[in-house]
Scaffold this active site. Structure first.
Site, PDB file in Angstrom:
ATOM      1  N   PHE A 236       0.828  -1.210  -0.175  1.00  0.00           N
ATOM      2  CA  PHE A 236      -0.045  -0.006  -0.052  1.00  0.00           C
ATOM      3  C   PHE A 236       0.790   1.271   0.095  1.00  0.00           C
ATOM      4  O   PHE A 236       0.460   2.385   0.522  1.00  0.00           O
ATOM      5  CB  PHE A 236      -0.973   0.123   1.017  1.00  0.00           C
ATOM      6  CG  PHE A 236      -1.719  -1.362   1.314  1.00  0.00           C
ATOM      7  CD1 PHE A 236      -2.512  -1.836   0.271  1.00  0.00           C
ATOM      8  CD2 PHE A 236      -1.689  -1.966   2.529  1.00  0.00           C
ATOM      9  CE1 PHE A 236      -3.109  -2.920   0.335  1.00  0.00           C
ATOM     10  CE2 PHE A 236      -2.465  -3.296   2.625  1.00  0.00           C
ATOM     11  CZ  PHE A 236      -3.162  -3.697   1.553  1.00  0.00           C
ATOM     12  N   GLY A 463       0.099  -7.584  -5.350  1.00  0.00           N
ATOM     13  CA  GLY A 463      -1.273  -8.370  -5.010  1.00  0.00           C
ATOM     14  C   GLY A 463      -2.339  -7.667  -6.132  1.00  0.00           C
ATOM     15  O   GLY A 463      -3.687  -7.766  -6.002  1.00  0.00           O
ATOM     16  N   LEU A 628      -8.103  -3.985 -18.313  1.00  0.00           N
ATOM     17  CA  LEU A 628      -7.170  -5.136 -18.890  1.00  0.00           C
ATOM     18  C   LEU A 628      -7.771  -6.134 -18.410  1.00  0.00           C
ATOM     19  O   LEU A 628      -7.595  -7.533 -19.165  1.00  0.00           O
ATOM     20  CB  LEU A 628      -5.808  -4.998 -18.666  1.00  0.00           C
ATOM     21  CG  LEU A 628      -4.932  -3.788 -19.332  1.00  0.00           C
ATOM     22  CD1 LEU A 628      -3.397  -3.741 -18.828  1.00  0.00           C
ATOM     23  CD2 LEU A 628      -5.206  -3.667 -20.580  1.00  0.00           C
ATOM     24  N   LYS A 631     -11.810  -8.661 -13.710  1.00  0.00           N
ATOM     25  CA  LYS A 631     -11.833  -9.480 -12.217  1.00  0.00           C
ATOM     26  C   LYS A 631     -10.777  -8.636 -11.488  1.00  0.00           C
ATOM     27  O   LYS A 631     -11.104  -8.471 -10.479  1.00  0.00           O
ATOM     28  CB  LYS A 631     -11.630 -10.794 -12.511  1.00  0.00           C
ATOM     29  CG  LYS A 631     -11.869 -11.650 -11.389  1.00  0.00           C
ATOM     30  CD  LYS A 631     -11.466 -13.165 -11.312  1.00  0.00           C
ATOM     31  CE  LYS A 631     -12.611 -13.831 -11.996  1.00  0.00           C
ATOM     32  NZ  LYS A 631     -12.251 -15.469 -11.770  1.00  0.00           N
ATOM     33  N   THR A 632      -9.586  -8.735 -11.852  1.00  0.00           N
ATOM     34  CA  THR A 632      -8.870  -8.153 -10.881  1.00  0.00           C
ATOM     35  C   THR A 632      -8.927  -6.608 -10.697  1.00  0.00           C
ATOM     36  O   THR A 632      -8.686  -5.937  -9.701  1.00  0.00           O
ATOM     37  CB  THR A 632      -7.256  -8.085 -11.689  1.00  0.00           C
ATOM     38  OG1 THR A 632      -7.152  -7.925 -12.880  1.00  0.00           O
ATOM     39  CG2 THR A 632      -6.721  -9.773 -11.469  1.00  0.00           C
ATOM     40  N   GLU A 702      -5.336   3.098  -6.927  1.00  0.00           N
ATOM     41  CA  GLU A 702      -5.698   3.772  -5.566  1.00  0.00           C
ATOM     42  C   GLU A 702      -7.136   4.483  -5.488  1.00  0.00           C
ATOM     43  O   GLU A 702      -7.446   4.659  -4.510  1.00  0.00           O
ATOM     44  CB  GLU A 702      -4.565   4.756  -5.447  1.00  0.00           C
ATOM     45  CG  GLU A 702      -3.313   4.055  -5.285  1.00  0.00           C
ATOM     46  CD  GLU A 702      -1.980   5.173  -5.431  1.00  0.00           C
ATOM     47  OE1 GLU A 702      -1.547   5.490  -4.324  1.00  0.00           O
ATOM     48  OE2 GLU A 702      -1.800   5.485  -6.435  1.00  0.00           O
TER      49      GLU A 702
HETATM   50 MO1  MOS Z   1       0.861   3.614  -3.851  1.00  0.00          MO
HETATM   51  S1  MOS Z   1       0.525   4.931  -1.917  1.00  0.00           S
HETATM   52  O1  MOS Z   1       1.652   4.911  -4.942  1.00  0.00           O
HETATM   53  O2  MOS Z   1       1.581   1.972  -3.451  1.00  0.00           O
END
Ligand code: MOS
Length: 735
Positions: A236, A463, A628, A631-632, A702
């Site tokens: 993250f 991930g 692309l 699902k992901t 994000e």
């Molecule tokens: Mo994100 S905060 O650019 O991993």
């Protein structure tokens, strides 16, 4: 840009993750899964004051503990160099002097035969301090202020005049708490020296940078360092820096002459790998009676650690979110004796959007206007800051599709007017205009004699699905089945990769992969250029397409040749080609690069008698350009939504006001959402492929977090009539 790939329909499909089976069977190796013969273990000792100097450090008892191999402190550590800038200054190398700038700073590292012995011995290191009064409050007159830290402040028109003469004015201050990235996987480093060669397994999002950083810290040629991170396990943003503990693991390994593993403890994760900084933001809006914005000012102040930089632009997005002629945006930072601030999903944007989109909701009430209508009335058709058309923007469609799916028309405007039994029901909306970001990136594509391909770049998959979408894209670009393509990443020896950051990786690595695959097809055409037996003899790249493991003429698809046959006919084992991508230039392209856009609709239910507040539904409609993998991409938005609910309702780093100690550095005390906190989440994508990069994507990593805070706060106001201007919103604030 034209691409040779056939639009096979492969890209876009919600195919399963290619790394899924490895992950669920435990075969995927995360940094702390790596082991070596003779592996030693390191444990850290952290300062118990936030400012001052170390006055005494006694390591005798620790050194005498069972299994201990070494104790390294500033008294015996060798001199380490500073890591290079990554755009941000790197944290200084640890254990270089006796100075303390935050509570939790490393003062020693203990190396032992086992992790338990290292941990036990670390507790026996005796440290005393000559403490200084820490600066912990933004109001402290001793604190250093930094204005316009990144040159992102903006101003257009005549804000003062427009505010003064506006028919309707609104002003409020919003605050957000500091948050911890808190990936489930504890950050880990395994460092192995072989002479002057250093291999590091680490939880990094950016192996190409970490290699450069560690090489410089230890004064090694870059080629002597190899960083491996095939699986990272969540980060993250926490994995975007060269943290001191990584340097300490390498130093420990060099000191004891054995491989060393260092796994941070959960409390160390709160002080050692950065955090999202708190914010205090003031928004001023001026509008006409019919809801046209004439003035918008957004000013933010965020804390910053004592040394080094952090990019946390809370207000920059407000300069282009709405069509408004008179705008000022300003960011300031205040240095405090706190652990390092760092990127955490949607840095700046997450906090800034909460303030702006709450203020828009409040203005809508002042005007007696539907909050959705107010946003549409101030829609920015072009980028108002750059005065260029967006490379793509379907935010209007996000609002429309979202309103339809959510049932926004059922909302009765009056706060407290919607009920279900004992529950007050609130509907809230927020719009999101996410920033654009892209870094240079390289890739290499190789076709082997069995007709399979491997495509490589030194990027990471935190991930997010990079393995999967790059396998899909490579397969499409080369005309192969996905089963015949492998994508390799997570190794700094591969072609230099962009960071998995700023939601910019897919555009960066995707463009590089496209270029590499196109160059590989060219290399095959070069091979057969003078081959009279090849149906592709003399063909240029623009005359061919790919599919079914072969290259064929566009004008005569039956005329073609399989990759494997070309290699065999020419006695070549394999063919490779490189590709690279650099960000497009808005001025040259004549357009403003668009990040993703989204509309977030939230329903909350509040039971005032029982003191319960629950997010009941979230509908997210996102324009992320070309998708692309449905699902992901959906998973990305859902995961981000969970993070947004955490930020909005639960997450808050509590710092002890006297000592600067993080007081809730465990998962028992720092609350994050659990399954019971997470409602039904509906995700839809709208829009078209973006024009700013050849892949057509806009980052989807994000934006899933952004807008949730404001949408929840707006829904809470609609349910209860109570306006909460600080995150997290806890039930205590409502009664
Ligand atoms: Mo994100 S905060 O650019 O991993």
């Amino acid at each position: 840009m034209t691409t040779v790939e056939q639009r096979t329909g492969l890209v876009g499909q919600g195919v399963d993750r290619v790394d899924g089976p490895l992950k669920v069977t435990g075969a995927a190796r995360y940094p702390n899964d790596f082991s070596y013969p003779d592996l030693a273990y390191a444990a850290l000792v952290r300062s118990t004051v936030a400012a001052g100097r170390i006055s005494r450090l006694d390591t005798a008892a620790a050194l005498a503990s069972p299994g201990v191999l070494a104790v390294i402190t500033h008294q015996n550590a060798p001199r380490l160099e500073r890591a290079p800038d990554s755009g941000l200054t790197a944290p200084p190398p640890p254990l270089q002097d006796d100075r303390i700038t935050f509570h939790g700073q490393y003062v020693a590292v203990v190396v032992a035969d086992s992790a338990e012995e290292a941990t036990a011995a670390a507790r026996r290191v005796e440290a005393e301090y000559e403490p200084a009064e820490p600066i912990l409050d933004m109001g402290d007159p001793r604190a250093e202020w930094i204005t316009d830290p990144w040159g992102t402040d903006s101003s257009r028109g005549d804000l003062k005049g427009a505010l003064a003469s506006a028919e309707v004015r609104f002003e409020a201050t919003y605050t957000t708490a500091a948050n911890s990235n808190s990936p489930m996987g504890l950050f880990s480093t395994v460092a192995v020296w072989d002479g002057d060669d250093l291999t590091i397994h680490d939880s990094t999002q950016w192996p190409s940078y970490l290699r450069k950083a560690i090489a410089q810290v230890f004064s090694l040629p870059e080629g002597n360092v190899r960083v491996l991170c095939p699986y990272v396990g969540g980060a993250f943003g926490a994995g975007l820096r060269a943290w001191p503990h990584i340097m300490l693991a390498a130093l420990a390994a060099r000191t004891v002459g054995r491989p060393v593993k260092l796994v941070l403890t959960r409390p160390e994760m709160f002080t050692g790998v950065g955090h999202r900084t708190a914010s205090e933001q003031c928004v001023k809006l001026g509008a006409t009676r019919d809801g046209r914005l004439v003035a918008l000012a957004h000013e933010s102040t965020t804390p910053l650690q004592i040394e080094g930089t952090q990019f946390e632009p809370c207000t920059a997005g407000s300069a282009s979110a709405y069509a408004c002629p008179n705008v000022i945006t300003r960011d300031r930072q205040v240095r405090l004796n706190i652990p390092w601030c760092n990127f955490m999903r949607a840095p700046g944007e997450a906090q800034g959007n909460f303030a702006l989109e709450s203020a828009m909701d409040e203005l809508a009430y002042e005007l007696g206007m539907d909050p959705l209508e107010l946003r549409l009335r101030n829609y920015s058709e072009d980028n108002p800051r750059l005065e260029l058309p967006w490379s793509s923007k379907s935010l209007r469609e996000c609002y429309e599709v979202g309103a339809e799916r959510f049932g926004w028309s059922r909302r009765s405007p009056e706060p407290g007017s919607m009920r279900d039994g004992d529950s007050l029901i609130g509907y809230g909306v927020a719009g999101v205009s996410f920033f654009w970001y892209q870094e240079p990136c390289e890739a290499r594509a190789t076709l082997r004699k069995d007709g399979t391909a491997v495509v490589r770049s030194a990027v990471t998959d935190i991930g997010t699905g990079t393995y999967t979408v790059m396998t899909q894209l490579s397969a499409e670009c080369l005309g192969l089945d996905m089963a015949h393509v492998t994508f390799e990443l997570g190794d700094s020896d591969l072609p230099a990769g962009a960071a998995a950051g700023g939601s910019g990786l897919t555009a960066a690595v995707g463009s590089a992969v496209q270029a590499a695959c196109r160059n590989l097809v060219r290399a095959f055409l070069d091979t057969v250029r003078d081959d009279p037996t090849s149906p592709l003899q003399g063909c240029t790249i623009d005359e061919v397409s790919v599919g079914g493991g072969r290259i064929h003429r566009i004008d005569a698809p039956e005329s073609g040749e399989a990759y494997a046959d070309i290699l065999a006919a020419h006695g070549i084992g394999e063919l490779s080609a490189d590709g690279s991508s650099t960000p497009n230039d808005p001025k040259v392209a004549g357009m403003a690069p668009s990040g993703a856009f989204a509309a977030r609709f939230v329903e909350v239910r509040v039971d005032p008698d029982l003191g319960l507040m629950q997010v009941a539904r979230v509908v997210s409609v996102v324009d992320a350009g070309r998708i692309l993998n449905e699902k992901t991409a959906t998973s990305q938005i859902m995961g981000g939504t969970v993070g947004g609910i955490g930020m909005a309702m639960l997450e808050e780093i509590v710092t002890d006001p006297g000592t600067g100690r993080v007081a809730n550095a465990t998962f028992g005390d720092y609350l994050i959402p659990v399954n019971a906190d997470i409602p039904d989440m509906e995700v839809a994508f709208v829009g078209r492929p973006d024009r700013f990069n050849s892949v057509g994507v806009k980052g989807v990593g994000e934006i899933g977090l952004v807008g949730i805070g404001a949408a929840i706060a707006n829904a809470v106001h609609h349910a209860t009539g109570r306006r909460v201007r600080s995150l997290p919103i806890t039930i205590e604030q409502l009664f």
